[in-house]
Design an enzyme around this catalytic site. Structure first.
Site, PDB file in Angstrom:
ATOM      1  N   CYS A  32       1.739   5.176   0.961  1.00 26.67           N
ATOM      2  CA  CYS A  32       2.175   3.818   0.645  1.00 26.67           C
ATOM      3  C   CYS A  32       3.625   3.868   0.176  1.00 26.67           C
ATOM      4  O   CYS A  32       4.219   4.943   0.043  1.00 26.67           O
ATOM      5  CB  CYS A  32       1.284   3.231  -0.448  1.00 26.67           C
ATOM      6  SG  CYS A  32       1.380   4.147  -2.011  1.00 26.67           S
ATOM      7  N   HIS A  61      -1.561  12.381  -6.219  1.00 26.47           N
ATOM      8  CA  HIS A  61      -2.824  13.113  -6.228  1.00 26.47           C
ATOM      9  C   HIS A  61      -3.155  13.621  -4.825  1.00 26.47           C
ATOM     10  O   HIS A  61      -4.016  13.085  -4.126  1.00 26.47           O
ATOM     11  CB  HIS A  61      -3.952  12.232  -6.761  1.00 26.47           C
ATOM     12  CG  HIS A  61      -3.886  12.028  -8.245  1.00 26.47           C
ATOM     13  ND1 HIS A  61      -4.474  10.968  -8.894  1.00 26.47           N
ATOM     14  CD2 HIS A  61      -3.278  12.759  -9.211  1.00 26.47           C
ATOM     15  CE1 HIS A  61      -4.240  11.058 -10.188  1.00 26.47           C
ATOM     16  NE2 HIS A  61      -3.515  12.132 -10.406  1.00 26.47           N
ATOM     17  N   HIS A  94       2.209   7.721 -11.148  1.00 23.88           N
ATOM     18  CA  HIS A  94       1.133   7.041 -11.876  1.00 23.88           C
ATOM     19  C   HIS A  94       1.578   6.423 -13.191  1.00 23.88           C
ATOM     20  O   HIS A  94       0.827   5.677 -13.810  1.00 23.88           O
ATOM     21  CB  HIS A  94      -0.002   8.036 -12.151  1.00 23.88           C
ATOM     22  CG  HIS A  94      -0.495   8.714 -10.916  1.00 23.88           C
ATOM     23  ND1 HIS A  94      -0.169  10.017 -10.599  1.00 23.88           N
ATOM     24  CD2 HIS A  94      -1.254   8.269  -9.899  1.00 23.88           C
ATOM     25  CE1 HIS A  94      -0.719  10.340  -9.444  1.00 23.88           C
ATOM     26  NE2 HIS A  94      -1.370   9.299  -8.992  1.00 23.88           N
ATOM     27  N   HIS A 144      -8.051   8.828 -15.726  1.00 22.18           N
ATOM     28  CA  HIS A 144      -7.076   8.761 -14.630  1.00 22.18           C
ATOM     29  C   HIS A 144      -5.677   8.628 -15.217  1.00 22.18           C
ATOM     30  O   HIS A 144      -5.455   7.912 -16.201  1.00 22.18           O
ATOM     31  CB  HIS A 144      -7.396   7.572 -13.722  1.00 22.18           C
ATOM     32  CG  HIS A 144      -6.608   7.550 -12.446  1.00 22.18           C
ATOM     33  ND1 HIS A 144      -5.308   7.079 -12.378  1.00 22.18           N
ATOM     34  CD2 HIS A 144      -6.927   7.954 -11.188  1.00 22.18           C
ATOM     35  CE1 HIS A 144      -4.869   7.180 -11.142  1.00 22.18           C
ATOM     36  NE2 HIS A 144      -5.833   7.714 -10.401  1.00 22.18           N
ATOM     37  N   GLU A 146      -3.060   7.034 -14.355  1.00 23.42           N
ATOM     38  CA  GLU A 146      -2.543   5.669 -14.449  1.00 23.42           C
ATOM     39  C   GLU A 146      -3.156   4.929 -15.624  1.00 23.42           C
ATOM     40  O   GLU A 146      -2.456   4.210 -16.349  1.00 23.42           O
ATOM     41  CB  GLU A 146      -2.837   4.911 -13.142  1.00 23.42           C
ATOM     42  CG  GLU A 146      -2.311   3.489 -13.159  1.00 23.42           C
ATOM     43  CD  GLU A 146      -2.720   2.689 -11.931  1.00 23.42           C
ATOM     44  OE1 GLU A 146      -2.886   1.454 -12.069  1.00 23.42           O
ATOM     45  OE2 GLU A 146      -2.858   3.280 -10.845  1.00 23.42           O
ATOM     46  N   THR A 184      -4.508   0.058 -10.338  1.00 29.95           N
ATOM     47  CA  THR A 184      -4.036  -0.407  -9.026  1.00 29.95           C
ATOM     48  C   THR A 184      -4.816   0.172  -7.856  1.00 29.95           C
ATOM     49  O   THR A 184      -4.733  -0.361  -6.743  1.00 29.95           O
ATOM     50  CB  THR A 184      -2.546  -0.070  -8.830  1.00 29.95           C
ATOM     51  OG1 THR A 184      -2.371   1.348  -8.821  1.00 29.95           O
ATOM     52  CG2 THR A 184      -1.694  -0.692  -9.922  1.00 29.95           C
ATOM     53  N   SER A 242      -7.918  11.958  -5.843  1.00 31.18           N
ATOM     54  CA  SER A 242      -7.243  10.724  -5.441  1.00 31.18           C
ATOM     55  C   SER A 242      -8.227   9.563  -5.535  1.00 31.18           C
ATOM     56  O   SER A 242      -9.169   9.469  -4.751  1.00 31.18           O
ATOM     57  CB  SER A 242      -6.703  10.846  -4.013  1.00 31.18           C
ATOM     58  OG  SER A 242      -6.326   9.580  -3.513  1.00 31.18           O
ATOM     59  N   ASN A 244      -7.888   6.317  -4.871  1.00 25.71           N
ATOM     60  CA  ASN A 244      -7.956   5.396  -3.729  1.00 25.71           C
ATOM     61  C   ASN A 244      -8.611   6.053  -2.519  1.00 25.71           C
ATOM     62  O   ASN A 244      -9.279   5.390  -1.740  1.00 25.71           O
ATOM     63  CB  ASN A 244      -6.561   4.854  -3.393  1.00 25.71           C
ATOM     64  CG  ASN A 244      -5.668   5.851  -2.704  1.00 25.71           C
ATOM     65  OD1 ASN A 244      -5.689   5.978  -1.478  1.00 25.71           O
ATOM     66  ND2 ASN A 244      -4.872   6.588  -3.466  1.00 25.71           N
ATOM     67  N   SER A 286      -2.036   8.721  -0.742  1.00 23.77           N
ATOM     68  CA  SER A 286      -1.243   9.892  -1.117  1.00 23.77           C
ATOM     69  C   SER A 286      -1.420  11.046  -0.133  1.00 23.77           C
ATOM     70  O   SER A 286      -0.975  12.161  -0.394  1.00 23.77           O
ATOM     71  CB  SER A 286      -1.624  10.355  -2.528  1.00 23.77           C
ATOM     72  OG  SER A 286      -3.030  10.521  -2.653  1.00 23.77           O
TER      73      SER A 286
END
Length: 337
Positions: A32, A61, A94, A144, A146, A184, A242, A244, A286
């Site tokens: 991204c 990650h 993050h 995490h 973030e 996010t 990761s 996501n 990622s």
């Protein structure tokens, strides 16, 4: 969904005839804008400043990305005490808490902030809500990177909720000023379920002006949701840590398809492909495209695979480099010296 008859299922595995596989290659997939920006930051920092450049936590990650940068001279640390005073430091995509930023200043570290702007947005929302006296429910995963950084912005005002049960167990005065924020990289469906439960219990809750789950996370999840009905198997390229990428795998399973998360082609189990005609391939935000292409090449060579790219959304987002790296190379070097 039609399937070819397993006419050779009685043969020993060595002699099983493998039919050609069709690959539905999800687009968008992989990096991204925030990951691209963070990786570019570390690349430029190593080129301009030389090694070592210390990185607080993994830059993103992904095992492949982290190991590649280790080979170039990046040093990843989980504690700033491990960074020599006066060294060059990069904050990962993050984000970090104000406490970490202050500690970096005290150690006279030259810090480059590669935090994803969408994560920074959540941090600023947390600061604003806390300043206005809100109790903030942060929807996210405990531990995490973030989440740790976001909670550090307003630790006394923030409560982490990971699921609907956490919402049910909240003990908050009904008259309290309440707001929610989200990590996010969450599953959109999971987040919506938790938000619905929050609204049921606390109808007066305030939400951020714009949703926090990033565009890339949503787009990659949408692609899986759209393509899953056509698939016999879903492969997601990404690392176990990761968030996501894990959500993409989980979404594939929720859509009723076998789905696997693989860090690289070496983790691809041939048993998964037994009696499979169509494979959807995607990648977490990622995960490098090079790893995706290695998996495709493997399927082409061993399963006579054909490829059909399916574009679900077009992405044209680009984030500007942090100010520390927008200067000329000479300016960057003089700022450090």
């Amino acid at each position: 969904m039609s399937r070819r008859p397993s006419c050779c299922s009685y043969l020993p595995p060595l002699y099983v005839i493998r039919f050609p596989v069709k690959i539905l290659l999800a687009s968008p997939r992989g990096f991204c804008a925030g990951v691209n920006m963070a990786i570019e930051c570390l690349d430029i920092a190593l080129q301009r400043l030389g090694s070592p450049v210390y990185v607080y936590h993994e830059i993103v990650h992904n095992t492949y990305v982290v190991e590649s940068f280790r080979d170039k001279g990046a040093v990843f640390v989980d504690a700033l005490e491990d960074v020599p005073e006066g060294s060059n430091l990069l904050f990962s995509a993050h984000g970090v808490s104000p406490e970490i930023r202050q500690f970096a200043r005290e150690r006279k570290l030259y810090a480059i902030d590669a935090t994803c702007p969408l994560v920074t947005k959540v941090h600023l929302e947390a600061v604003r809500f806390a300043r206005e006296g809100y109790t903030i429910l942060l929807i996210g995963h405990d531990g995490h990177d973030e989440v740790i950084g976001t909670m550090g912005e307003a630790p006394e005002n923030m409560i982490l909720v990971e699921n609907e049960n956490d919402v049910d167990n909240l003990e908050i005065d009904e008259s309290a000023k309440l707001a929610y924020l989200t990590q996010t990289t969450l599953s959109v469906d999971d987040a919506n379920r938790i938000i619905s439960r929050i609204r049921e219990r606390f109808p007066h809750v305030h939400n951020p002006p714009k949703e926090d789950i990033c565009y890339a996370t949503q787009n990659r999840q949408e692609a899986i949701r759209v393509l899953a009905p056509e698939a016999d198997l879903i492969l997601v390229v990404g690392s176990d840590n990761s968030s996501n990428s894990q959500r993409l795998r989980e979404l594939g399973e929720e859509c009723g398809r076998p789905a696997y998360l693989i860090d690289g082609v070496e983790q691809l189990d041939l048993e998964w492909l037994h009696d499979v005609e169509t494979v959807v391939i995607s990648a977490g935000a990622s995960a490098p495209e090079a790893i995706v292409q290695q998996c495709i090449s493997f399927l082409e060579q061993n399963f006579d695979a054909t490829i059909e790219v399916r574009v679900i959304r077009n992405e044209e987002v680009h984030f500007q480099l942090p100010k520390e790296l927008r200067n000329s190379p000479d300016d960057t070097a003089s700022a450090v010296s």
